[in-house]
Design an enzyme around this catalytic site. Structure first.
Site, PDB file in Angstrom:
ATOM      1  N   HIS A  87      -6.347   4.347   6.144  1.00 12.86           N
ATOM      2  CA  HIS A  87      -5.834   4.025   4.582  1.00 12.86           C
ATOM      3  C   HIS A  87      -5.259   5.189   3.976  1.00 12.86           C
ATOM      4  O   HIS A  87      -4.125   4.981   3.463  1.00 12.86           O
ATOM      5  CB  HIS A  87      -6.859   3.062   4.102  1.00 12.86           C
ATOM      6  CG  HIS A  87      -6.282   2.466   2.890  1.00 12.86           C
ATOM      7  ND1 HIS A  87      -5.153   1.396   2.736  1.00 12.86           N
ATOM      8  CD2 HIS A  87      -6.449   2.645   1.447  1.00 12.86           C
ATOM      9  CE1 HIS A  87      -4.654   1.073   1.726  1.00 12.86           C
ATOM     10  NE2 HIS A  87      -5.523   1.883   0.792  1.00 12.86           N
ATOM     11  N   HIS A 129      -3.840   0.236  -4.917  1.00 12.46           N
ATOM     12  CA  HIS A 129      -3.187  -0.910  -5.454  1.00 12.46           C
ATOM     13  C   HIS A 129      -3.618  -1.060  -7.076  1.00 12.46           C
ATOM     14  O   HIS A 129      -4.751  -1.585  -7.168  1.00 12.46           O
ATOM     15  CB  HIS A 129      -3.735  -2.206  -4.506  1.00 12.46           C
ATOM     16  CG  HIS A 129      -3.107  -2.368  -3.288  1.00 12.46           C
ATOM     17  ND1 HIS A 129      -1.942  -3.166  -3.284  1.00 12.46           N
ATOM     18  CD2 HIS A 129      -3.353  -1.901  -1.994  1.00 12.46           C
ATOM     19  CE1 HIS A 129      -1.628  -3.061  -1.805  1.00 12.46           C
ATOM     20  NE2 HIS A 129      -2.567  -2.166  -1.212  1.00 12.46           N
ATOM     21  N   MET A 141      -1.709  -6.669   7.076  1.00 15.50           N
ATOM     22  CA  MET A 141      -3.056  -7.685   6.495  1.00 15.50           C
ATOM     23  C   MET A 141      -2.449  -8.260   5.260  1.00 15.50           C
ATOM     24  O   MET A 141      -3.438  -8.454   4.365  1.00 15.50           O
ATOM     25  CB  MET A 141      -4.125  -6.787   6.318  1.00 15.50           C
ATOM     26  CG  MET A 141      -4.440  -5.708   7.535  1.00 15.50           C
ATOM     27  SD  MET A 141      -6.019  -4.759   6.876  1.00 15.50           S
ATOM     28  CE  MET A 141      -5.871  -3.416   8.313  1.00 15.50           C
ATOM     29  N   SER A 142      -1.115  -8.591   4.870  1.00 20.62           N
ATOM     30  CA  SER A 142      -0.766  -9.229   3.861  1.00 20.62           C
ATOM     31  C   SER A 142       0.568  -9.830   4.241  1.00 20.62           C
ATOM     32  O   SER A 142       0.757 -10.383   5.113  1.00 20.62           O
ATOM     33  CB  SER A 142      -0.567  -8.085   2.868  1.00 20.62           C
ATOM     34  OG  SER A 142       0.652  -7.357   3.140  1.00 20.62           O
ATOM     35  N   TYR A 202      -8.763  -9.902   2.957  1.00 21.53           N
ATOM     36  CA  TYR A 202     -10.156  -9.198   3.225  1.00 21.53           C
ATOM     37  C   TYR A 202     -11.060  -8.651   2.217  1.00 21.53           C
ATOM     38  O   TYR A 202     -12.081  -8.128   2.523  1.00 21.53           O
ATOM     39  CB  TYR A 202      -9.676  -7.956   4.355  1.00 21.53           C
ATOM     40  CG  TYR A 202      -8.942  -6.908   3.957  1.00 21.53           C
ATOM     41  CD1 TYR A 202      -9.388  -5.801   2.855  1.00 21.53           C
ATOM     42  CD2 TYR A 202      -7.800  -6.712   4.102  1.00 21.53           C
ATOM     43  CE1 TYR A 202      -8.516  -4.923   2.240  1.00 21.53           C
ATOM     44  CE2 TYR A 202      -6.740  -5.909   3.515  1.00 21.53           C
ATOM     45  CZ  TYR A 202      -7.439  -4.935   2.678  1.00 21.53           C
ATOM     46  OH  TYR A 202      -6.473  -4.013   2.138  1.00 21.53           O
ATOM     47  N   GLU A 203     -10.432  -8.704   1.264  1.00 25.20           N
ATOM     48  CA  GLU A 203     -11.108  -8.098  -0.048  1.00 25.20           C
ATOM     49  C   GLU A 203     -12.190  -9.433  -0.658  1.00 25.20           C
ATOM     50  O   GLU A 203     -12.977  -9.115  -1.586  1.00 25.20           O
ATOM     51  CB  GLU A 203      -9.955  -7.879  -1.377  1.00 25.20           C
ATOM     52  CG  GLU A 203      -9.347  -6.665  -1.117  1.00 25.20           C
ATOM     53  CD  GLU A 203      -8.397  -6.441  -2.221  1.00 25.20           C
ATOM     54  OE1 GLU A 203      -8.464  -6.613  -3.456  1.00 25.20           O
ATOM     55  OE2 GLU A 203      -7.252  -6.549  -1.862  1.00 25.20           O
ATOM     56  N   ASN A 255       2.367   4.015  10.206  1.00 23.19           N
ATOM     57  CA  ASN A 255       1.757   4.604  11.559  1.00 23.19           C
ATOM     58  C   ASN A 255       2.158   3.752  12.613  1.00 23.19           C
ATOM     59  O   ASN A 255       2.543   2.741  12.716  1.00 23.19           O
ATOM     60  CB  ASN A 255       0.137   4.416  11.363  1.00 23.19           C
ATOM     61  CG  ASN A 255      -0.283   3.235  11.068  1.00 23.19           C
ATOM     62  OD1 ASN A 255       0.093   2.583   9.908  1.00 23.19           O
ATOM     63  ND2 ASN A 255      -0.924   2.697  12.127  1.00 23.19           N
ATOM     64  N   SER A 272       0.892  -1.106   0.069  1.00 21.50           N
ATOM     65  CA  SER A 272      -0.076   0.183   0.139  1.00 21.50           C
ATOM     66  C   SER A 272       0.868   1.212   0.115  1.00 21.50           C
ATOM     67  O   SER A 272       1.732   1.384   0.830  1.00 21.50           O
ATOM     68  CB  SER A 272      -0.810  -0.029   1.169  1.00 21.50           C
ATOM     69  OG  SER A 272      -1.771  -0.987   1.077  1.00 21.50           O
ATOM     70  N   ALA A 306       2.854  -1.961   3.587  1.00 25.27           N
ATOM     71  CA  ALA A 306       2.805  -0.996   4.489  1.00 25.27           C
ATOM     72  C   ALA A 306       2.225  -1.637   6.064  1.00 25.27           C
ATOM     73  O   ALA A 306       1.369  -2.454   6.052  1.00 25.27           O
ATOM     74  CB  ALA A 306       1.601   0.109   4.110  1.00 25.27           C
ATOM     75  N   HIS A 363      -5.541  -8.780  -1.334  1.00 26.81           N
ATOM     76  CA  HIS A 363      -5.893  -9.333   0.203  1.00 26.81           C
ATOM     77  C   HIS A 363      -6.961 -10.091   0.354  1.00 26.81           C
ATOM     78  O   HIS A 363      -8.002 -10.120  -0.313  1.00 26.81           O
ATOM     79  CB  HIS A 363      -5.976  -8.113   0.911  1.00 26.81           C
ATOM     80  CG  HIS A 363      -4.757  -6.885   0.742  1.00 26.81           C
ATOM     81  ND1 HIS A 363      -4.957  -5.968  -0.180  1.00 26.81           N
ATOM     82  CD2 HIS A 363      -3.642  -6.656   1.579  1.00 26.81           C
ATOM     83  CE1 HIS A 363      -4.010  -5.282   0.010  1.00 26.81           C
ATOM     84  NE2 HIS A 363      -3.243  -5.430   0.861  1.00 26.81           N
TER      85      HIS A 363
HETATM   86  O1  R1P Z   1      -0.039  -5.004   3.458  1.00 26.97           O
HETATM   87  P1  R1P Z   1      -0.180  -3.714   2.252  1.00 26.97           P
HETATM   88  O2  R1P Z   1      -0.984  -4.232   0.979  1.00 26.97           O
HETATM   89  O3  R1P Z   1       0.870  -2.971   2.175  1.00 26.97           O
HETATM   90  O4  R1P Z   1      -1.505  -2.951   3.011  1.00 26.97           O
HETATM   91  C1  R1P Z   1      -1.550  -2.442   4.136  1.00 26.97           C
HETATM   92  O5  R1P Z   1      -2.067  -1.272   4.294  1.00 26.97           O
HETATM   93  C2  R1P Z   1      -3.579  -1.656   4.520  1.00 26.97           C
HETATM   94  C3  R1P Z   1      -4.362  -0.661   5.545  1.00 26.97           C
HETATM   95  O6  R1P Z   1      -3.908   0.531   5.445  1.00 26.97           O
HETATM   96  C4  R1P Z   1      -3.761  -3.069   4.420  1.00 26.97           C
HETATM   97  O7  R1P Z   1      -4.111  -3.565   3.363  1.00 26.97           O
HETATM   98  C5  R1P Z   1      -2.555  -3.278   4.970  1.00 26.97           C
HETATM   99  O8  R1P Z   1      -2.304  -4.752   4.714  1.00 26.97           O
HETATM  100  N1  GUN Z   2      -3.294  -4.213  10.477  1.00 25.91           N
HETATM  101  C1  GUN Z   2      -2.708  -3.070  10.064  1.00 25.91           C
HETATM  102  N2  GUN Z   2      -2.312  -2.881   8.873  1.00 25.91           N
HETATM  103  C2  GUN Z   2      -1.590  -1.699   8.667  1.00 25.91           C
HETATM  104  N3  GUN Z   2      -1.253  -1.223   7.579  1.00 25.91           N
HETATM  105  C3  GUN Z   2      -0.817  -0.122   7.793  1.00 25.91           C
HETATM  106  N4  GUN Z   2      -0.982   0.474   8.890  1.00 25.91           N
HETATM  107  C4  GUN Z   2      -1.401  -0.671   9.404  1.00 25.91           C
HETATM  108  C5  GUN Z   2      -1.982  -1.034  10.855  1.00 25.91           C
HETATM  109  O1  GUN Z   2      -1.865  -0.297  11.707  1.00 25.91           O
HETATM  110  N5  GUN Z   2      -2.654  -2.091  11.028  1.00 25.91           N
END
Ligand code: R1P
Ligand code: GUN
Length: 492
Positions: A414, A220, A375-376, A244-245, A399, A189, A272, A242
């Site tokens: 996000h 993305h 989340m990835s 969650y999608e 963050n 991200s 991220a 991901h």
């Molecule tokens: O892991 P990437 O795809 O970088 O994205 C991260 O950022 C998104 C949340 O802002 C979520 O999808 C988290 O997994």
């Molecule tokens: N789960 C999770 N994914 C992120 N992606 C970017 N920041 C975060 C966060 O604080 N938590």
């Protein structure tokens, strides 16, 4: 008499040819698991499976007594070649003809035994009649990964995508490109601009590629950027999908299998993530040493289902030690200071998302030794490992995960994640380029062999060898957060 003599010679020559052809298939399969032998006629009439089975060495009689790799556990085709050469010599020279009768008797007994194994134990028909299948009766799979009617696991009875589907993906991409990518890159991200580093590139939209899942999340873009970077041919994913999608974990890891089919050997994964380690700050880049895969621990793993044994390691029970390749991590740690990148190190946790963490969850993650949460990544790394692709991965700390006392945390959104990503990605250009370039001198993908495991175990006993090469992380071990606990750091 003459007639019998000719018949014996013909029998010997036929036996010899069959044994030699089996040897040929065996060798082809070794170097190209997708090789399709002429005798693979259907799901039930097949010799390829048979040739890789436990019955293919020492007729399966030494299984359990000798290791399958023992030189004493001789492949049947070698026994066949020796037998038929001797048989021919005896027939032609007419020396030791008294051996012909016992030899013929032994050969008939072996044929009956193999007939029994193939037809009653494994229930397949191998035209070469000298081997058996490697899978058990109850879990025999077709080449597309589907179970036969006899077996119905209650969960995921088939794979979402078959080996053929991955091949179709690769064939489509191969048609469009003139390079042969050896390196894969995944942009997380807000990190999409990393793909701008790829020179002489062509773009292929995910939606064009058969079976490829399409990104639905902002930040993305959803396209492959294929070209050259750091003197290597690369395939870069500008965006990922991901769990969650709504995608199945086999779908979100499909591009890794596509890469494997294209010949990719090294993978750079980025994401991220929220900082859990209190000594981190937004904008830090964290080299992932290991992960905790909450989806995996809950039984959501891309390898669930029929094992796709024709990929890389093809291991059913995949070892995950060193899945974040130690040598590649060491190289990253060496290169980072040269490019002004202050590289943190830590453990990444995958949570299912899309909701961010509660304060209590963050407290829990911190307690168990997590440094960053996202989340990835973990499913991609698991599949890369399964494909024998060497992987290095980074989290951009976008963050700091919510402080337990806060009521509202603006940085954990996000849009804030994307904003920070695009702000800082440029700083990593030189570093990522030289890292990719360094793969030129790296060897073949490491398989998860026992010595790697042993090596890592020894390493964990001898304290963190990585600390020798880490400059800025020496501070981390003096902080008090559990994430920095030495027992976690030293484990890799
Ligand atoms: O892991 P990437 O795809 O970088 O994205 C991260 O950022 C998104 C949340 O802002 C979520 O999808 C988290 O997994
Ligand atoms: N789960 C999770 N994914 C992120 N992606 C970017 N920041 C975060 C966060 O604080 N938590």
């Amino acid at each position: 008499m003459n007639y019998l003599h000719t018949l014996r010679i013909l029998t010997a020559l036929t036996g010899l040819s069959v044994s030699l052809y089996t040897a040929y298939i065996y060798r082809q399969k070794l170097y190209n698991p997708d090789y399709k032998a002429l005798c693979d006629i259907s799901e039930t009439i097949s010799c390829s499976d048979a040739i890789r089975s436990r019955y293919s060495k020492g007729f399966g009689l030494l299984d359990g007594i000798l290791d399958s790799d023992s030189i004493l556990n001789i492949p049947n085709f070698i026994l066949g070649i020796i037998f038929f050469i001797l048989y021919s010599l005896v027939t032609v020279t007419e020396y030791f003809t008294f051996l012909l009768l016992p030899a013929a008797t032994i050969s008939v007994c072996i044929s009956i035994y193999l007939f029994y194994i193939l037809n009653l134990v494994m229930k397949i028909h191998c035209l070469l009649m000298s081997q058996g299948v490697k899978r058990r009766r109850s879990t025999r799979l077709s080449s597309s990964g589907y179970y036969s009617k006899r077996t119905k696991p209650t969960q995921c009875p088939t794979n979402i995508l078959s080996v053929e589907n991955f091949q179709e993906m690769a064939d489509y991409v191969k048609e469009k490109i003139s390079v042969k990518p050896e390196v894969g890159i995944i942009c997380g991200s807000g990190l999409g601009t990393l793909s701008d580093l790829v020179k002489d590139s062509i773009d292929i939209l995910y939606e064009e590629v058969p079976h490829m899942p399409v990104s639905t999340v902002e930040g993305h873009e959803g396209k492959f950027v294929i070209g050259s970077l750091g003197g290597m041919d690369v395939i870069c994913m500008k965006g990922r999908v991901h769990h969650y999608e709504g995608y199945h974990s086999q779908q979100l890891t499909a591009p890794i299998r596509l890469m494997s089919r294209l010949g990719v050997k090294y993978l750079v994964v980025t994401n991220a993530a929220g900082g859990v380690n209190k000594s981190f700050s937004p904008g830090d880049l964290m080299l992932i040493k290991d992960h905790i895969n909450f989806l995996g621990l809950a039984g959501i793993n891309p390898l669930i289902g029929p094992n796709l044994s024709t990929f890389g390691t093809g291991e059913r029970f995949l070892q995950m030690v060193n899945c974040y390749d130690k040598e590649m991590r060491e190289t990253a740690l060496e290169l980072a200071p040269k490019h002004g990148v202050s590289l943190q190190q830590g453990v990444y946790a995958l949570i299912g998302g899309p909701s961010f963490e509660t304060p209590a969850e963050i407290k829990f993650l911190n307690l168990i030794g997590v440094d960053a949460v996202g989340m990835s990544t973990a499913p991609e790394v698991i599949v890369a490992r399964h494909c024998g692709i060497r992987t290095v991965a980074f989290s951009l700390i976008t963050n700091m995960s919510v402080h337990p006392d806060s009521v509202h945390d603006e940085s954990t959104s996000h849009s804030a994640v994307l904003a920070l990503g695009s702000e800082v990605t440029g700083k990593f250009s030189g570093f990522i380029t030289e890292l990719v370039s360094s793969f030129k001198s790296k060897g073949m993908p490491l398989q998860p062999e026992a010595d790697v495991f042993h090596d890592t175990l020894m390493e964990s006993c001898n304290n963190d060898v990585m600390s020798k090469t880490v400059n800025n992380n020496t501070e981390l071990s003096s902080t008090t957060t559990p994430a920095d606990d030495n027992s976690m750091q030293d484990n890799h």
